[in-house]
Design a protein around this motif. Structure first.
Motif, PDB file in Angstrom:
ATOM      1  N   LEU A  91      91.179  81.441  76.564  1.00  0.00           N
ATOM      2  CA  LEU A  91      90.358  83.098  76.532  1.00  0.00           C
ATOM      3  C   LEU A  91      90.051  83.345  75.000  1.00  0.00           C
ATOM      4  O   LEU A  91      91.082  83.275  74.530  1.00  0.00           O
ATOM      5  N   HIS A  92      89.193  84.979  75.453  1.00  0.00           N
ATOM      6  CA  HIS A  92      88.742  85.651  74.459  1.00  0.00           C
ATOM      7  C   HIS A  92      87.808  86.735  74.930  1.00  0.00           C
ATOM      8  O   HIS A  92      87.881  86.657  76.412  1.00  0.00           O
ATOM      9  N   LEU A  93      87.572  87.233  73.730  1.00  0.00           N
ATOM     10  CA  LEU A  93      86.740  88.794  74.727  1.00  0.00           C
ATOM     11  C   LEU A  93      85.715  88.621  73.825  1.00  0.00           C
ATOM     12  O   LEU A  93      85.485  88.612  72.754  1.00  0.00           O
ATOM     13  N   HIS A  94      84.813  89.604  74.468  1.00  0.00           N
ATOM     14  CA  HIS A  94      83.859  90.321  73.203  1.00  0.00           C
ATOM     15  C   HIS A  94      83.230  91.693  73.888  1.00  0.00           C
ATOM     16  O   HIS A  94      83.879  91.928  74.999  1.00  0.00           O
ATOM     17  N   TRP A  95      83.040  92.372  72.737  1.00  0.00           N
ATOM     18  CA  TRP A  95      83.249  93.590  72.731  1.00  0.00           C
ATOM     19  C   TRP A  95      82.752  95.049  72.184  1.00  0.00           C
ATOM     20  O   TRP A  95      81.118  93.982  71.328  1.00  0.00           O
ATOM     21  N   SER A 103      79.619  93.973  76.394  1.00  0.00           N
ATOM     22  CA  SER A 103      79.849  92.823  77.173  1.00  0.00           C
ATOM     23  C   SER A 103      78.676  91.595  76.809  1.00  0.00           C
ATOM     24  O   SER A 103      77.455  92.030  76.410  1.00  0.00           O
ATOM     25  N   GLU A 104      78.478  90.369  76.967  1.00  0.00           N
ATOM     26  CA  GLU A 104      78.141  89.711  76.581  1.00  0.00           C
ATOM     27  C   GLU A 104      76.910  89.559  77.692  1.00  0.00           C
ATOM     28  O   GLU A 104      75.318  89.405  77.386  1.00  0.00           O
ATOM     29  N   HIS A 105      77.269  89.268  79.491  1.00  0.00           N
ATOM     30  CA  HIS A 105      76.208  89.195  80.481  1.00  0.00           C
ATOM     31  C   HIS A 105      76.261  90.450  80.279  1.00  0.00           C
ATOM     32  O   HIS A 105      76.791  92.112  80.298  1.00  0.00           O
ATOM     33  N   ILE A 116      85.740  89.755  79.426  1.00  0.00           N
ATOM     34  CA  ILE A 116      86.212  88.118  78.915  1.00  0.00           C
ATOM     35  C   ILE A 116      86.477  87.234  79.484  1.00  0.00           C
ATOM     36  O   ILE A 116      85.616  86.724  80.574  1.00  0.00           O
ATOM     37  N   HIS A 117      86.698  85.927  78.592  1.00  0.00           N
ATOM     38  CA  HIS A 117      85.870  84.403  78.997  1.00  0.00           C
ATOM     39  C   HIS A 117      87.062  83.993  79.394  1.00  0.00           C
ATOM     40  O   HIS A 117      87.420  83.671  77.999  1.00  0.00           O
ATOM     41  N   VAL A 118      87.702  83.239  80.052  1.00  0.00           N
ATOM     42  CA  VAL A 118      88.657  82.018  80.275  1.00  0.00           C
ATOM     43  C   VAL A 118      87.929  80.672  80.616  1.00  0.00           C
ATOM     44  O   VAL A 118      87.706  80.268  81.265  1.00  0.00           O
ATOM     45  N   LEU A 197      76.890  77.820  76.244  1.00  0.00           N
ATOM     46  CA  LEU A 197      77.969  78.400  75.198  1.00  0.00           C
ATOM     47  C   LEU A 197      77.868  79.320  74.859  1.00  0.00           C
ATOM     48  O   LEU A 197      76.586  78.847  74.600  1.00  0.00           O
ATOM     49  N   THR A 198      78.072  80.562  74.260  1.00  0.00           N
ATOM     50  CA  THR A 198      77.651  81.551  73.688  1.00  0.00           C
ATOM     51  C   THR A 198      77.530  81.636  71.929  1.00  0.00           C
ATOM     52  O   THR A 198      77.126  82.813  71.915  1.00  0.00           O
ATOM     53  N   THR A 199      78.427  80.824  71.891  1.00  0.00           N
ATOM     54  CA  THR A 199      78.112  80.417  70.736  1.00  0.00           C
ATOM     55  C   THR A 199      77.231  79.071  70.099  1.00  0.00           C
ATOM     56  O   THR A 199      77.980  78.132  70.767  1.00  0.00           O
TER      57      THR A 199
HETATM   58 ZN    ZN Z   1      82.754  83.796  75.208  1.00  0.00          ZN
END
Ligand code: ZN
Ligand code: ETK
Length: 257
Positions: A91-95, A103-105, A116-118, A197-199
């Motif tokens: 899991l990881h976070l975007h901020w 947030s990404e979305h 958070i993405h799990v 994936l967003t990366t």
């Molecule tokens: Zn992510």
């Protein structure tokens, strides 16, 4: 990992020159326009099993230069909501930053403070590296984080260790806890769509679940998240979110009306 480190959120245009899928038509994140979602009553509640870990189970927490990643044991399984079984990877976070949300979305154009993405992989494949190149290979559960009153005891389990991993590449061990506490109590209300994936490498192999209920952190916890970790250029690691991508005709399903 190999090749991950030289991309950045500053030069988004070059992602698709180095990673062709990043220029594809099923990219993530997206904006969820609730007026356009399709209510799908057949979408079952998400079911998590094995998410409550004993403190004796130590988990690796790492600053990988792009986010903070908590490695998860494969004993965490995603059963309801998806036709096949998926097992946890990390899991990881975007901020954002002290002056903006990250947030990404987004929902109806609204960007939340963090997300958070799990990440899970489909157990019909032998590993997540094998799974992540197949369209049904990955399932990511996403939830939005906002500032509310009082500390969030589950996010505290991660945020209290950020000072130990300020520099890129640093990692530490975190005692196990109930990982489900990082996600909303109500796992019935969510949006669902096929994306990526967003990366980089932006593989278009993710079945996304974005929960409607938001997680609340204290103001202090959110400021710890946005102003502790360093990036490869030794600035604060901030705004680690990809801009929303075109739907290209994709439909977003909603498990609720
Ligand atoms: Zn992510
Ligand atoms: N939103 S997301 O799920 O696409 C995502 C991001 F947006 C991410 F930004 C990340 S972190 C960037 C990729 C990366 C870099 C270094 C290392 C390492 O040194 O171990 C590992 C990974 C990140 F790790 C992930 N998730 C990963 C995708 C990268 C490759 C597969 C690993 C599981 C999911």
């Amino acid at each position: 990992g190999k090749g991950h480190s030289h991309w950045s959120y500053e030069d988004l245009k070059h992602w698709s020159t180095d990673y062709s899928d990043c220029g594809g038509t099923k990219q993530s994140p997206i904006n969820v326009d609730t007026a356009q979602v399709i209510f799908s009553p057949d979408l079952r509640p998400i079911q998590l099993s094995g998410y409550s870990l004993p403190a004796s189970k130590q988990l690796k927490l790492k600053n990988n230069g792009h986010t903070v990643v908590l490695d998860l044991p494969e004993s965490l399984a995603l059963t309801g909501g998806y036709a096949q079984q998926y097992r946890a990877v990390q899991l990881h976070l975007h901020w954002g930053s002290p002056s903006g949300h990250g947030s990404e979305h987004t929902v109806n154009g609204r960007r939340f403070a963090a997300e958070i993405h799990v990440v899970h992989y489909n157990t019909k494949y032998d590993s997540f590296t094998e799974a992540m190149v197949h369209p049904d290979g990955l399932a990511v559960l996403g939830a939005f984080l906002e500032v509310g009153h009082g500390d969030n005891q589950y996010y505290h389990e991660i945020l209290e260790h950020l000072l130990e991993i300020q520099e890129v590449g640093q990692e530490t061990l975190v005692p196990g806890f109930n990982i489900a506490g990082l996600l909303p109590a109500n796992l019935k209300l969510y949006f669902h769509y096929n994306g990526s994936l967003t990366t980089p490498p932006c593989y278009q192999t993710v079945k996304w679940t974005i929960f409607n209920q938001t997680m609340l952190l204290s103001h202090h916890q959110m400021s710890m998240l946005v102003s502790t970790l360093r990036s490869p250029d030794d600035e604060f690691l901030q705004n680690n979110y990809r801009p929303v991508q075109n739907l290209h005709g994709r439909r977003v399903l909603a498990s609720f009306q």
